[in-house]
Design an enzyme around this catalytic site. Structure first.
Site, PDB file in Angstrom:
ATOM      1  N   CYS A  87      41.560  44.825  44.576  1.00 16.99           N
ATOM      2  CA  CYS A  87      41.801  43.872  45.660  1.00 16.99           C
ATOM      3  C   CYS A  87      40.946  42.618  45.467  1.00 16.99           C
ATOM      4  O   CYS A  87      41.229  41.806  44.595  1.00 16.99           O
ATOM      5  CB  CYS A  87      41.564  44.533  47.011  1.00 16.99           C
ATOM      6  SG  CYS A  87      42.230  43.574  48.405  1.00 16.99           S
ATOM      7  N   HIS A 175      44.958  49.310  46.857  1.00 19.65           N
ATOM      8  CA  HIS A 175      43.754  50.135  47.011  1.00 19.65           C
ATOM      9  C   HIS A 175      44.044  51.603  46.653  1.00 19.65           C
ATOM     10  O   HIS A 175      44.310  52.424  47.534  1.00 19.65           O
ATOM     11  CB  HIS A 175      43.255  50.075  48.457  1.00 19.65           C
ATOM     12  CG  HIS A 175      42.590  48.798  48.824  1.00 19.65           C
ATOM     13  ND1 HIS A 175      41.244  48.567  48.617  1.00 19.65           N
ATOM     14  CD2 HIS A 175      43.084  47.676  49.383  1.00 19.65           C
ATOM     15  CE1 HIS A 175      40.941  47.354  49.042  1.00 19.65           C
ATOM     16  NE2 HIS A 175      42.042  46.787  49.506  1.00 19.65           N
ATOM     17  N   GLU A 177      41.824  53.675  45.719  1.00 22.32           N
ATOM     18  CA  GLU A 177      40.613  54.474  45.965  1.00 22.32           C
ATOM     19  C   GLU A 177      40.564  55.106  47.338  1.00 22.32           C
ATOM     20  O   GLU A 177      39.703  55.958  47.609  1.00 22.32           O
ATOM     21  CB  GLU A 177      39.369  53.580  45.771  1.00 22.32           C
ATOM     22  CG  GLU A 177      38.962  52.734  46.964  1.00 22.32           C
ATOM     23  CD  GLU A 177      39.784  51.481  47.164  1.00 22.32           C
ATOM     24  OE1 GLU A 177      39.430  50.682  48.043  1.00 22.32           O
ATOM     25  OE2 GLU A 177      40.789  51.297  46.437  1.00 22.32           O
TER      26      GLU A 177
END
Length: 251
Positions: A87, A175, A177
């Site tokens: 990001c 994202h 993660e």
């Protein structure tokens, strides 16, 4: 493998990254550039991960520490270190590689479809991604694709969703993660972003998606597996070319 993360938010957790590192027995360290601009020695890291943030990469006047962080990231690129930008981290890589970061036409927040567009099979990384997957987005900025990179992903709201550079540098706008805690922290701390918008989902649609959270873990683990394979099979994966010095981008 020695992994170092640049973390830009006090409430930010590393989610699936931490789970993967613990499971594989690698080491993980972190810097908080907004609190201290002391970074590790380059010889002490194998993979740099640049995390997300609420600031923009062009807001150096408001966030003076950004200049020093960018200088450190440039050194990592010049030394051929493996780098992952997520990001805000992807936007930072794009700027350092010579492209412009600016406001996207739409804010993109929530679980959105992302398409894999590298169909030529040039990169082994691309072959492990499905043609389309759902990933968490939380951004208002975008970047132009830097020269000498390959565009990998796109979404309906944002054309540039990721690229690869020199076979060992990966930028993703989404994202991968995020786990359940990451999402809860984002919603609690960034609830003011959840206004009406074409590509902005409501809180319930973002939080209550265990299927998408599981899919994110698979994406993150696959990306980290790819970086691990680079580390375990070190060859001349990159050829030193242009160095990204302070004069680049007028900096």
């Amino acid at each position: 493998m020695r992994i170092h993360c640049l973390q830009h938010l006090e409430f930010e957790t590393l989610g699936n990254i931490n789970q993967w590192v613990c499971g594989r027995g690698h080491t993980l360290s972190r810097s908080l550039p907004y609190a201290s601009t002391l970074f590790p020695q380059l010889d002490d890291l194998d993979l740099l991960i640049i995390m997300g943030g609420l600031m923009s990469v062009y807001e150096e006047d408001s966030y003076p520490w950004l200049k020093l962080e960018k200088k450190f990231v440039k050194k990592c690129l010049n030394e051929g270190k493996a780098v992952l930008g997520i990001c805000f981290g992807a936007q930072m890589l794009a700027e350092i590689l010579g492209s412009r970061v600016s406001r996207n036409e739409y804010k993109e927040i929530g679980w959105h479809k992302v398409k894999t567009i590298d169909g030529n099979g040039k990169f082994a990384l691309s072959s492990g991604f499905p043609e389309e997957f759902t990933a968490l987005q939380w951004h208002g900025d975008t970047f132009a694709l830097p020269e000498n990179t390959v565009r990998l992903f796109e979404s309906e709201a944002c054309r540039e969703q990721g690229f690869i550079f020199r076979d060992n540098v990966l930028a993703v706008q989404f994202h991968p993660e995020v786990d359940e805690r990451c999402i809860q922290d984002l919603v609690e701390n960034c609830r003011s972003d959840l206004v009406y918008g074409r590509y902005i989902q409501n809180e319930n649609d973002i939080v209550d998606r265990p299927d998408f959270i599981e899919g994110s873990a698979s994406l993150m683990f696959y990306i980290l597996d790819w970086f691990e394979s680079i580390h375990l099979n070190k060859t001349d994966l990159w050829n030193p070319g242009k160095n990204f010095q302070e004069e680049d981008n007028g900096r």
